[in-house]
Scaffold this motif. Structure first.
Motif: not given
Ligand code: NAD
Ligand code: MG
Length: 291
Positions: A272-285
């Motif tokens: 949810a946070s901007e810390e993951s700004s380069y993360v999209t379309g990913e599936i985290y197990g």
């Protein structure tokens, strides 16, 4: 800080049989799940954010809602009307953080309700920038012959159509920097024979997440999904597993125990946070080491 062994952090099977009528109440589970009520510590990572969380009364959605509030977000909680006692516990915790907790109960297998939910959440929060889709339906049936068309339809509507309706309604309202977080499952890629319809929906959520991510990055919106393994929630004893499987729930993970909802909260916060700004379309197990 004292280091602790993650294998021994939470209860291990066997668990008592504990049938409940779906959707069930987390407050009646033995042992009680840890949703972060006393354990989740926030660090202001979502200060001023405005979140809609479905399935926010119990389980993984409750853990996400509590964590979001502790990180500084206001939260709209969606759940089924019969889950009000669970939802009120979450409201108290969120309000104790000085954040807004707005309840919009209702059935997301209705298109009209999904559209109302998003619109009302947007008005109530004065904006919307986190959409966290956690609600889900899981009914274990061993034989394809015994899956009714009604069940198949209800599972599809709750897990897939609702996601489509909620995201379709939300995207035009979301500002650049907003985030959508969906909830798939290890069942998407390693389906159990008794979860035929459910596993099918979880595979759909995976593809939906990746496709929508590509579409909406042009608007500055990121879309990701969490894929849990066995997590100790009321979904399981209320028909998601047989009572025999509930007794041994999580035993197959390399930890020899199920995960607790709070163990997923940091990931819902990160995505949810901007810390993951380069993360999209990913599936985290978060599957308990089963991949
Ligand atoms: P849970 O029962 O605590 O949460 C599911 C929530 O879905 C319910 O609280 C309910 O509010 C909501 N819901 C169901 N039908 C609905 C409807 N028609 N309208 C509105 N809300 C509805 O269980 P949970 O395990 O926290 O489940 C959350 C999500 O996690 C689900 O999508 C589930 O598929 C997924 N998941 C769970 C596990 C696990 O082992 N517990 C594993 C993988 C994925
Ligand atoms: Mg519930």
């Amino acid at each position: 800080m004292t280091l602790r062994n993650p294998v021994d952090l939470f209860p291990k099977p066997p668990f008592p049989k504990q049938p409940q009528q779906a959707p069930g109440l987390a407050r009646e589970m033995i042992p009680k799940p840890d949703h972060g009520e006393t354990s989740y510590v926030g660090h202001g990572r979502l200060q001023g954010r405005k979140a809609l969380v479905t399935g926010a009364d119990s389980g993984i959605g409750r853990a996400a809602a509590i964590a979001y509030a502790r990180e500084g977000a206001d939260v709209v909680l969606n759940y089924l009307p019969e889950e009000e006692p669970d939802a009120q516990e979450v409201v108290k915790l969120i309000e104790a953080e000085g954040r807004k907790a707005i309840c919009i109960p209702g059935d997301i297998s209705s298109e009209a309700f999904c559209r109302e939910l998003v619109g009302q959440a947007h008005v109530a929060l004065g904006g919307l920038d986190i959409v966290t889709n956690v609600a889900g339906k899981q009914v274990s049936v061993d034989d394809i012959a015994d899956i009714s068309s009604e069940q198949f339809d209800a599972t599809m509507k709750t897990n897939v159509y609702a996601l489509f309706w909620i995201c379709q309604a939300a995207v035009p309202l979301l500002p650049p920097g907003a985030t959508i977080i969906n909830t798939t499952s290890i069942q998407a890629t390693k389906p159990s024979e008794s979860l035929l319809d459910y596993a099918t929906t979880k595979a759909a959520i995976l593809a939906f997440t990746k496709a929508l991510a590509k579409q909406v990055i042009s608007k500055g919106i990121r879309v990701n999904a969490v894929a849990p393994g066995p997590i100790w929630t009321v979904l399981q004893p209320s028909g998601g597993q047989s009572q025999e499987k509930v007794e041994h729930f999580g035993e197959q993970s390399v930890f020899g125990r199920p995960g607790q909802p709070v163990e997923l909260a940091p990931l819902y916060v990160l995505l949810a946070s901007e810390e993951s700004s380069y993360v999209t379309g990913e599936i985290y197990g978060i599957t308990g080491g089963t991949g």
